[in-house]
Scaffold this motif. Structure first.
Motif, short mmCIF file in Angstrom:
data_model
loop_
_atom_site.label_atom_id
_atom_site.label_comp_id
_atom_site.label_asym_id
_atom_site.label_seq_id
_atom_site.Cartn_x
_atom_site.Cartn_y
_atom_site.Cartn_z
N GLU A 54 0.83 -1.20 0.00
CA GLU A 54 0.00 0.00 0.00
C GLU A 54 0.86 1.25 0.00
OE1 GLU A 54 -3.17 0.26 2.82
OE2 GLU A 54 -3.77 -1.82 2.50
N LEU A 55 0.33 2.30 -0.60
CA LEU A 55 0.99 3.60 -0.64
C LEU A 55 1.03 4.18 0.77
CD1 LEU A 55 2.13 6.06 -2.19
CD2 LEU A 55 -0.24 6.87 -2.40
N ILE A 56 2.20 4.63 1.19
CA ILE A 56 2.35 5.25 2.50
C ILE A 56 2.50 6.77 2.35
CG2 ILE A 56 3.82 5.40 4.55
CD1 ILE A 56 4.48 2.43 4.06
N THR A 57 3.44 7.19 1.52
CA THR A 57 3.68 8.62 1.29
C THR A 57 3.47 8.92 -0.17
OG1 THR A 57 5.31 8.64 3.06
CG2 THR A 57 5.39 10.45 1.50
N GLY A 58 2.71 9.95 -0.48
CA GLY A 58 2.47 10.32 -1.86
C GLY A 58 3.08 11.67 -2.18
N PHE A 59 3.35 11.90 -3.45
CA PHE A 59 3.92 13.16 -3.93
C PHE A 59 2.98 13.74 -4.98
CE2 PHE A 59 7.30 10.55 -2.25
CZ PHE A 59 7.92 11.43 -1.38
N TRP A 60 1.72 13.90 -4.58
CA TRP A 60 0.68 14.33 -5.48
C TRP A 60 0.82 15.80 -5.82
CZ3 TRP A 60 -1.97 10.46 -7.44
CH2 TRP A 60 -2.12 9.29 -6.70
N TYR A 61 0.53 16.14 -7.06
CA TYR A 61 0.43 17.53 -7.48
C TYR A 61 -0.84 18.10 -6.85
CZ TYR A 61 0.62 21.61 -10.52
OH TYR A 61 0.71 22.88 -10.98
N SER A 62 -0.89 19.41 -6.70
CA SER A 62 -2.04 20.07 -6.07
C SER A 62 -3.35 19.64 -6.75
CB SER A 62 -1.88 21.59 -6.20
OG SER A 62 -2.98 22.24 -5.64
N GLY A 63 -4.31 19.22 -5.93
CA GLY A 63 -5.61 18.79 -6.45
C GLY A 63 -5.67 17.32 -6.81
N GLU A 64 -4.58 16.61 -6.67
CA GLU A 64 -4.54 15.18 -6.97
C GLU A 64 -4.47 14.39 -5.66
OE1 GLU A 64 -4.71 13.72 -9.98
OE2 GLU A 64 -4.88 15.65 -10.97
#
Length: 172
Positions: free
Chosen positions: A122-132
């Motif tokens: 499972e994903l623990i830390t994400g590096f999402w762009y704003s709004g994602e």
């Protein structure tokens, strides 16, 4: 010779006091020994737990050292990625990622509402762009959509044909 009754009573009292004092000392000694035995048993259990923990950590350290010793070089990993297929992209640094103009799959998708990597973790830390993530029905993730090297993940349609990033495994 006859001892007066006052003296006899005083001596008798002294003997009784000495006997009571001796009994109290014995009880105190017995209580102290009992408490020390209980404490010793607790310390023995703690020592055994620490020894088991130490043994486990030593084995983990040895495994990590073995993995580090067996780790392939970046050149070998790059060659391995190239041998695995022409549809793979190799990115060695943030600079390469920033300068890259194409979008690539990062091996992350949503399964039953949970973001998971291709290995199933499972994903623990994400590096999402704003709004994602946008929570649309598109359930895969790409990078390279913007030049921000820290927050550049986008949720995107899984059917769009992009390159994939080659993973460099450091563990055997």
């Amino acid at each position: 010779m006859c001892i007066p009754s006052d003296t006899h009573t005083a001596e008798s009292r002294r003997y009784r006091l000495a006997a009571v004092g001796l009994v109290l000392l014995c009880v105190l000694l017995l209580l102290t020994i009992t408490l020390l035995c209980i404490r010793l048993n607790n310390l023995t259990g703690e020592r055994n737990q620490l020894q088991a923990s130490y043994t486990s950590m030593t084995a983990d350290r040895d495994q990590l050292q073995t993995n580090y010793t067996n780790m392939t070089s970046w050149t070998e990993s790059r060659d391995n990625c190239r041998q695995r297929g022409a549809d793979l992209v190799i990115i060695n640094s943030k600079e390469e990622q920033r300068d890259r103009k194409e979008r690539v799959w990062i091996g992350l998708n949503k399964s039953e509402g949970v973001w998971k990597w291709v290995d199933g973790s499972e994903l623990i830390t994400g590096f999402w762009y704003s709004g994602e993530p946008s929570n649309y029905r598109d359930d895969c993730v790409i990078t390279g959509y913007v030049s921000d090297t820290n927050k550049n993940w986008f949720q995107y349609s899984c059917s769009t044909p992009y390159f994939g990033i080659c993973e460099r495994s450091i563990f055997n």
